[in-house]
Design an enzyme around this catalytic site. Structure first.
Site, mmCIF file in Angstrom:
data_model
loop_
_atom_site.group_PDB
_atom_site.id
_atom_site.type_symbol
_atom_site.label_atom_id
_atom_site.label_comp_id
_atom_site.label_asym_id
_atom_site.label_seq_id
_atom_site.Cartn_x
_atom_site.Cartn_y
_atom_site.Cartn_z
ATOM 1 N N ARG A 183 10.815 -6.348 5.475
ATOM 2 C CA ARG A 183 10.656 -4.925 5.829
ATOM 3 C C ARG A 183 11.192 -4.674 7.233
ATOM 4 O O ARG A 183 11.814 -3.657 7.499
ATOM 5 C CB ARG A 183 9.169 -4.547 5.743
ATOM 6 C CG ARG A 183 8.888 -3.096 6.046
ATOM 7 C CD ARG A 183 7.475 -2.711 5.687
ATOM 8 N NE ARG A 183 6.482 -3.219 6.622
ATOM 9 C CZ ARG A 183 5.163 -3.093 6.460
ATOM 10 N NH1 ARG A 183 4.682 -2.485 5.389
ATOM 11 N NH2 ARG A 183 4.320 -3.569 7.347
ATOM 12 N N LYS A 190 0.834 -1.212 0.000
ATOM 13 C CA LYS A 190 0.000 0.000 0.000
ATOM 14 C C LYS A 190 0.869 1.262 0.000
ATOM 15 O O LYS A 190 0.584 2.213 -0.710
ATOM 16 C CB LYS A 190 -0.933 0.037 1.224
ATOM 17 C CG LYS A 190 -1.913 -1.128 1.309
ATOM 18 C CD LYS A 190 -2.954 -0.926 2.401
ATOM 19 C CE LYS A 190 -2.380 -0.897 3.797
ATOM 20 N NZ LYS A 190 -1.806 -2.189 4.265
ATOM 21 N N ARG A 198 10.724 -1.592 12.046
ATOM 22 C CA ARG A 198 9.420 -1.245 12.634
ATOM 23 C C ARG A 198 9.076 -2.200 13.774
ATOM 24 O O ARG A 198 9.091 -3.415 13.587
ATOM 25 C CB ARG A 198 8.335 -1.330 11.559
ATOM 26 C CG ARG A 198 8.082 -0.018 10.873
ATOM 27 C CD ARG A 198 7.078 -0.164 9.762
ATOM 28 N NE ARG A 198 5.787 -0.658 10.190
ATOM 29 C CZ ARG A 198 4.691 -0.549 9.459
ATOM 30 N NH1 ARG A 198 4.731 0.044 8.292
ATOM 31 N NH2 ARG A 198 3.552 -1.038 9.897
ATOM 32 N N ARG A 218 -0.967 -9.209 13.206
ATOM 33 C CA ARG A 218 -1.522 -8.149 12.348
ATOM 34 C C ARG A 218 -2.101 -8.730 11.062
ATOM 35 O O ARG A 218 -3.121 -8.268 10.564
ATOM 36 C CB ARG A 218 -0.450 -7.088 12.054
ATOM 37 C CG ARG A 218 -0.114 -6.277 13.304
ATOM 38 C CD ARG A 218 1.089 -5.365 13.107
ATOM 39 N NE ARG A 218 0.890 -4.427 12.035
ATOM 40 C CZ ARG A 218 1.780 -4.180 11.079
ATOM 41 N NH1 ARG A 218 2.930 -4.811 11.052
ATOM 42 N NH2 ARG A 218 1.516 -3.306 10.149
HETATM 43 P P1 AMP Z 1 -0.105 0.370 9.242
HETATM 44 O O1 AMP Z 1 1.192 1.063 9.001
HETATM 45 O O2 AMP Z 1 -1.228 0.900 8.387
HETATM 46 O O3 AMP Z 1 -0.013 -1.130 9.165
HETATM 47 O O4 AMP Z 1 -0.542 0.726 10.736
HETATM 48 C C1 AMP Z 1 0.303 0.426 11.840
HETATM 49 C C2 AMP Z 1 -0.533 0.325 13.098
HETATM 50 O O5 AMP Z 1 -1.187 1.583 13.357
HETATM 51 C C3 AMP Z 1 -1.670 -0.681 13.041
HETATM 52 O O6 AMP Z 1 -1.238 -2.007 13.334
HETATM 53 C C4 AMP Z 1 -2.602 -0.133 14.120
HETATM 54 O O7 AMP Z 1 -2.078 -0.407 15.412
HETATM 55 C C5 AMP Z 1 -2.492 1.372 13.903
HETATM 56 N N1 AMP Z 1 -3.474 1.843 12.927
HETATM 57 C C6 AMP Z 1 -3.212 2.356 11.691
HETATM 58 N N2 AMP Z 1 -4.351 2.690 11.056
HETATM 59 C C7 AMP Z 1 -5.377 2.373 11.889
HETATM 60 C C8 AMP Z 1 -6.789 2.442 11.784
HETATM 61 N N3 AMP Z 1 -7.391 2.893 10.670
HETATM 62 N N4 AMP Z 1 -7.507 2.030 12.859
HETATM 63 C C9 AMP Z 1 -6.931 1.582 13.972
HETATM 64 N N5 AMP Z 1 -5.589 1.445 14.134
HETATM 65 C C10 AMP Z 1 -4.812 1.843 13.095
#
Ligand code: AMP
Length: 189
Positions: free
Chosen positions: A128, A14, A134, A145
């Site tokens: 990654r 993404k 991260r 996740r």
């Molecule tokens: P990502 O980089 O999009 O995978 O997001 C990393 C982390 O941020 C996720 O595992 C959640 O803990 C939090 N997070 C990001 N976007 C959201 C969302 N829309 N709703 C809830 N938690 C989020």
């Protein structure tokens, strides 16, 4: 305005594809994950509140996430449109995003979901983690996740399918090939 939701599990590409889309279509990229990570890095009050949840691979509560996203949209009044990446992840978030955009005379043009199987995702996110370090990409958190995506987050897709806004595309292959598939969909909006 051209507002897109780029949907997909962790490691689906993404972030990479968003970057290419904003360059081509002159859009503003809003990744809620990136915003949370910036808050954590800068040790803001919000960052302190969410750091444990994120390190544990848990979702941040809707209200906090929605407020942060809306604030970010409001910071970009001149935007030609947005690529929402990692948002919405729940039905209340999707409903609120529709209401919020409607209040601005705007809407979601379409939702594109990148399809990548679990084995490929596990490999990509492990890679990654080596490169970016991260905290939420550590092995035990990755699986959580990824499972969270397939068990819960996908439940948002029928919401957009009912609105005839959902397109799934194959997220495995060359970055350029996937990007061309995305553009072919977007150019129909
Ligand atoms: P990502 O980089 O999009 O995978 O997001 C990393 C982390 O941020 C996720 O595992 C959640 O803990 C939090 N997070 C990001 N976007 C959201 C969302 N829309 N709703 C809830 N938690 C989020």
């Amino acid at each position: 305005m051209l507002n897109l939701v780029l949907f997909g599990p962790p490691g689906a590409g993404k972030g990479t594809q968003s970057q290419k889309l904003i360059d081509k279509y002159q859009l503003v990229h809003i990744s809620t994950g990136d915003l949370f990570r910036a808050h954590i890095k800068n040790q803001t009050p919000l960052g302190k509140k969410v750091s444990k949840l994120i390190a544990d691979g848990e979702l941040v509560p809707d209200k906090i996430t929605i407020d942060m996203l809306e604030e970010e949209v409001d910071k970009n009044p001149q935007a030609k449109g947005f690529v929402f990446d990692g948002f919405p992840r729940t039905i209340p978030q999707a409903v609120e995003l529709d209401k919020f955009l409607e209040s601005k005379g705007s809407k979601i043009a379409g939702v594109i979901a990148l399809d990548v199987d679990k084995d490929e995702l596990t490999k990509r996110v492990a890679q990654r983690q080596k490169e970016s370090g991260r905290v939420d990409d550590q092995a035990d958190k990755i699986q959580k996740r990824i499972d969270e995506y397939f068990n819960k987050i996908v439940l948002v897709l029928p919401y957009y399918d009912e609105q005839k806004k959902l397109t799934k595309i194959n997220g495995i292959g060359e970055i350029e090939t996937i990007f061309n598939s995305l553009c072919a969909v977007i150019d129909q909006y």
